[in-house]
Write a protein that holds these residues in place. Structure first.
Motif, mmCIF file in Angstrom:
data_model
loop_
_atom_site.group_PDB
_atom_site.id
_atom_site.type_symbol
_atom_site.label_atom_id
_atom_site.label_comp_id
_atom_site.label_asym_id
_atom_site.label_seq_id
_atom_site.Cartn_x
_atom_site.Cartn_y
_atom_site.Cartn_z
ATOM 1 N N THR A 293 0.841 -1.072 -0.137
ATOM 2 C CA THR A 293 -0.047 -0.125 0.223
ATOM 3 C C THR A 293 0.853 1.254 -0.127
ATOM 4 O OG1 THR A 293 -1.572 -1.315 1.219
ATOM 5 C CG2 THR A 293 -1.886 1.034 1.170
ATOM 6 N N ASP A 392 -6.531 -2.082 -5.494
ATOM 7 C CA ASP A 392 -6.329 -3.158 -4.464
ATOM 8 C C ASP A 392 -6.800 -4.348 -4.533
ATOM 9 O OD1 ASP A 392 -4.878 -4.191 -2.251
ATOM 10 O OD2 ASP A 392 -5.957 -3.083 -0.900
ATOM 11 N N GLU A 393 -6.043 -5.712 -4.269
ATOM 12 C CA GLU A 393 -6.839 -6.905 -4.408
ATOM 13 C C GLU A 393 -7.349 -7.340 -5.695
ATOM 14 O OE1 GLU A 393 -5.766 -8.609 -1.765
ATOM 15 O OE2 GLU A 393 -5.417 -7.110 -0.084
#
Ligand code: ADP
Ligand code: MG
Length: 691
Positions: A293, A392-393
């Motif tokens: 992150t 993200d993800e």
């Protein structure tokens, strides 16, 4: 290609059954591959048949017997005693009384099936059979026989016959797909020979050669859309960002830690992508907690330094909130010389007024970095100047959304983060269009997580263990496989455990509950309470899988751990071990299958997400491993990226070479490839244009 229904012996009715398994024309039948084979080149003497083993035997029918089973509503049993020079054995079939018309004493038969112990005799249950006519070696004997996945209403024998006759009549007209020079470089047989030997192998060697050839072809075609997509991107114009080193380093210095070497390396890769005037499409992978992150946040800063905006998409509301808070705080705390970076949040739970305000600020550029959920890719979000998209993800999004977002701006850079490390074997097949960066190390000083296994009978020991930690001020997660009790499954549900814990077992603590059926606000409320230490124990479902960051949580108890996939367990386990205390993952499990047992073993002995992902892949196979995260184009029918990685690599190299030479597949020798592309991936033209 001739439709299957016009072949002799196949009317509309059977054609429909065949269509159900994807056989519509002759070519489909060619490519309807056997699931496995029966080796009928060796016969086992009856005396040597082992219990539990699969045997092929050649024998003479000695006597037959048909009777009804004892149980009520009984079934028909047809039984034949067969013998060879070494002994005799029974073969038994259920509910096939008509077999008595075929099995006659003194007839010669080949039987294929599993030997089982029944009462105190060995018998073959429901074996496949074939009679050998007088003076003729059986057509199906002495060979390696294909075993197909069966369409409804077809028998193995029937399907074999159909495919054999299609091959015989039409194989001469089959089109070669792979150019000759590629075949000769890799020693691959021609298509007709390969198809014949994949269905009815002349020998084991011939079967293997056919398997190689057809796998190569499948990999080859499969990669073309990915490669073309990558080509297209290289043609597009992107933004050439300037790197303001001063701004970046002052931000990095404001962090309470130093970047790991791995983080610095991937950051350098991202920076150099961003400097180039082509759109970046990079996958950033790293284990849970490896610090992706912050790397993404620095990339966002590069965009902002260039008067562009960054969009940061999280898979859930909770995570969006968490990223938002964290990034905002980091931006406030950094002693940047320039203007204050403004961070905004856009999720679907904002009320109309808040939402409109955020939308306006995204449009007029007042917000530099916007964090959000899928709300971000919905209509109506207009950016002033979108320069970077961070997802993200990524596996939670799926390919279609991945393709959608870039249309919002003028080819912004895209950085996709995933915490499920993708084994090299799969990253090439699934993400062959992306560049990949990998964070290989965790920040220093991370406490190791101890993983302990309790079988169900010792559940209370696990509870006491948990109690002692919570008593001393730490927090705990409980993960359950279900939200609600389901009478068909004897599993602990989150609701039931929550009730038991809050009213009884852990009455003295504050227990919360979070699961996917709660309203967003309620989920958030529970999470925030837990994060702020207002809850001691949080009972949850796999909703915890992604990203939640609560350093004071040091114990995770997973109910029915055998129910979860390996990577999933590892992901969840990554929620603890984030602070300075030692952390414990307690698995309550009753692994009943070998698979479940090996999952638990791997998890206990291994803490490296990459290794776990490889193991997971071995246990489950690629299809299931990725599940909904599938490529989206199609699944491989014969090739196996795990077992044939070298083929995958060489086919990819060849495909790149060929496409470099003929990117539009216009040359005559490539027309068949083009045809196959349209046939196998109907949406491929759209696929290569976007993203
Ligand atoms: P990931 O997204 O890869 O799972 P995060 O970026 O959430 O990991 O990082 C996990 C935690 O580690 C966060 O609290 C983050 O601030 C911290 N962190 C990140 N990089 C470092 C580092 N180099 N050293 C120490 N802590 C770090
Ligand atoms: Mg993360």
């Amino acid at each position: 290609m001739t439709a299957i229904q016009y072949l002799k012996g196949i009317g509309p009715k059977r054609a429909k059954l065949l269509a159900d398994v994807g056989i519509r024309d002759i070519e489909d039948a060619f490519y309807y591959f056997p699931r496995r084979y029966q080796d009928r080149t060796h016969f086992t003497p009856i005396a040597q048949i082992e219990i539990g083993a699969i045997a092929t035997l050649k024998a003479e029918v000695l006597s037959v017997n048909a009777r009804r089973g004892f149980r009520k509503g009984g079934f028909n049993i047809f039984e034949a005693s067969v013998g060879d020079d070494t002994g005799r054995i029974f073969a038994v079939w259920f509910n096939q009384p008509y077999l008595r018309n075929y099995f006659k004493p003194a007839k010669k038969v080949i039987l294929y099936g599993k030997a089982e112990l029944y009462k105190d005799r060995i018998q073959l249950s429901n074996p496949e059979f074939e009679f050998i006519e007088e003076g003729e070696e059986g057509v199906e004997s002495g060979k390696i026989m294909p075993v197909y996945p069966l369409p409804r209403g077809f028998s193995q024998r029937g399907l074999r016959k159909m495919i054999a006759s299609i091959l015989e009549k039409h194989l001469t007209s089959v089109a070669e797909i792979l150019p000759f020079d590629i075949r000769s470089r890799h020693n691959l047989g021609n298509i007709a020979k390969s198809l014949r030997n994949i269905h009815f192998p002349e020998s084991e060697d011939a079967r293997l050669a056919a398997y190689q050839r057809l796998s190569f072809e499948e990999f080859f075609i499969f990669q073309i859309p990915l490669i073309l997509r990558k080509f297209k991107r290289k043609e597009k114009k992107g933004i050439a960002f300037k790197i303001n080193e001063g701004s970046l380093s002052s931000f990095i210095q404001s962090l309470p830690f130093v970047l790991t070497r791995s983080q610095s390396e991937v950051l350098a890769q991202i920076k150099s992508d961003m400097q180039v005037d082509r759109p970046m499409q990079r996958l950033l992978q790293g284990d849970v907690g490896s610090g992706k992150t912050i790397v993404a946040t620095i990339a966002a800063l590069v965009a902002v330094d260039n008067a562009s905006q960054a969009a940061f998409m999280a898979p859930t509301e909770i995570l969006a909130n968490q990223h938002y808070e964290k990034i905002r705080r980091q931006m406030l705390e950094s002693k940047g010389q320039g203007k204050q970076v403004s961070v905004g949040l856009l999720t679907s739970s904002l009320d109309e007024k808040e939402k409109n305000k955020v939308l306006k600020e995204i449009k007029n550029g007042a917000i530099d970095i916007v964090v959000g959920t899928h709300a971000l890719i919905q209509e109506g979000v207009v950016f002033k100047k979108l320069g970077l998209i961070i997802m993200d993800e990524q596996h939670k999004f799926g390919v279609s959304q991945r393709a959608l977002l870039p249309q919002k701006g003028i080819d912004p850079d895209v950085l996709i983060m995933t915490a499920t490390p993708i084994p090299r074997t799969l990253s090439m097949t699934l993400f062959g269009d992306l560049d990949i960066s990998t964070i290989r190390e965790l920040p220093q000083g991370r406490k190791k997580i101890q993983t302990l296994l309790y079988d169900t009978g010792r559940r209370h020991e696990a509870y006491e263990f948990l109690r002692s930690h919570v008593k001393s001020g730490q927090q705990a997660y409980i993960v359950c496989p279900l939200i609600e009790d389901n009478p068909a499954l004897m599993l602990a549900s989150a609701k039931r455990i929550y009730k038991e814990f809050s009213q009884d077992i852990f009455r003295e603590f504050k227990v919360g509950l979070v699961h996917g059926k709660l309203k967003r606000e309620e989920q958030d409320k529970a999470m925030v309470k837990f994060r702020h230490g207002k809850l001691d124990i949080l009972v949850a479902t796999t909703i915890l899988e992604v990203g939640i960051d609560v350093p004071n949580a040091t114990v995770m108890l997973i109910e029915h751990a055998e129910r979860f996939g390996l990577s999933q367990l590892h992901q969840m386990r990554g929620r603890i071990g984030r602070g300075s205390f030692e952390s414990f993952c307690l698995l309550i499990a009753e692994p009943k299958t070998e698979q479940a047992q090996s999952r638990v073993d791997v998890l206990q002995s291994c803490s490296d997400g990459f290794q776990i992902a490889e193991e997971d892949l071995k246990i489950r196979g690629p299809g299931e491993f990725f599940g909904e995260r599938q490529h989206g184009l199609t699944e491989l029918k014969i090739a196996d990226p795990l077992k044939q990685f070298h083929l995958l690599k060489s086919s990819r190299e060849e495909a790149i070479k060929l496409l470099n030479d003929d990117p539009k597949l216009e040359k005559r020798q490539n027309t068949e490839i083009k045809k196959q592309l349209y046939k196998r991936f109907p949406g491929f033209e759209r696929f290569i244009m976007v993203g």
